[in-house]
Write a protein that holds these residues in place. Structure first.
Motif: not given
Length: 293
Positions: A89-96, A141-147, A151-155, A162-169
């Protein structure tokens, strides 16, 4: 056997003192439930005969990640889980970002319990497609685990690209992902990609035996057994150390407890429906059951 504190329908101001008590008394995990809003739902609640949900407009549904952050700040040992978070019910990056931040601030004491959800109204208001929610969760689920690797990841998938990009922390350790629900789709998802499974209702012992058999069949299709999955199952029987030992021997690794629902008449008379009742019954459950395990 792990004992999870099922903190559904709890007033917001009670979460912090309940978490402190759980930390002190030996509960393994505090489980927080998720809804975005209340309305005159178009969707029927699937676990009642009438289709009406078992809560009211003024029932508290605080944001789960803000709540986990507050509880983590005043505890040292106990873990925190969502039971369950309706991620699609949310977008991927909000969850991640929310899960990753909670995991970091809690010192890797966060468990992501996931479900596809039943409430179409919530999806309509957040702009997410209700009808693809299962397929999107499978890809999420696998996209979240990748994020969360850092480091720099993509899916590049069907629903998320998405990507290449990274999130922190990002957390130091992988966030455990538990799947909630007892439909065949939920059990297959847990068997395929879950670190654990959470039951979404209280089960009689016969129902639980059937569920474990179904879950075992699905796990075998992926070369896994119950030893490879954490199983959290609320049990519809009077709590006792013998009960939980018996089910631990059959592969159940944890159960859900809300001791105030089984308060004695004396406890109710002394404390009423207050935070004091919750704390007193938690203490008694810890002495009579947890300490004996």
């Amino acid at each position: 056997m792990e004992f999870w504190l099922g903190a559904a329908f709890v007033d917001t101001h009670e979460f912090v003192p309940l978490a402190k008590a759980a930390d002190r008394l030996g509960y393994a995990t505090v489980a927080v439930s998720d809804h975005i809003f209340y309305t005159d739902y178009q969707s029927a609640y699937p676990y009642s005969d009438t289709g009406a949900p078992p809560y009211k407009p003024d029932t508290h549904w605080p944001d789960v990640w803000v709540t986990i952050g507050a509880m983590a700040a005043v505890t040292e040992r106990v873990r925190f889980a969502t039971n369950v978070y309706i991620a699609p019910a949310r977008d991927l990056f909000t969850v991640a970002k929310a899960v990753s931040t909670a995991a970091v601030l809690s010192g890797d004491r966060t468990i992501l319990g996931l479900g596809v959800g039943w409430c179409k109204d919530e999806f309509l208001q957040t702009g997410q497609d209700f009808h693809t929610r299962g397929r999107r969760l499978d890809e999420m689920i696998p996209a979240l685990r990748t994020l969360w690797q850092g480091g720099t990841v993509e899916h590049h998938g069907t629903h998320y690209d998405f990507g290449p990009l990274s999130i922190a922390p990002v957390p130091d350790r992988p966030v455990p992902v538990y799947i909630g629900g007892d439909s065949d789709a939920a059990l297959r998802r847990a068997a395929r990609v879950g670190d654990g499974w959470i039951g979404n209702r209280v089960y009689t012992e016969d129902q639980l035996a059937d569920l474990l058999a179904r879950l075992t069949r699905h796990l075998s299709e992926h070369g896994r057994t119950l030893d490879d999955l954490r199983v959290i199952a609320p049990i519809a029987a009077m709590p006792s150390a013998d009960l939980y030992r018996r089910w631990a021997d059959r592969g159940v690794t944890g159960t859900m407890a809300a001791p105030w629902w089984l308060a004695t008449p004396d406890e109710k008379a002394r404390h009423g429906r207050t935070l004091a009742l919750k704390l007193a019954t938690m203490e008694r459950f810890a002495e009579e059951v947890i300490a004996k395990m």
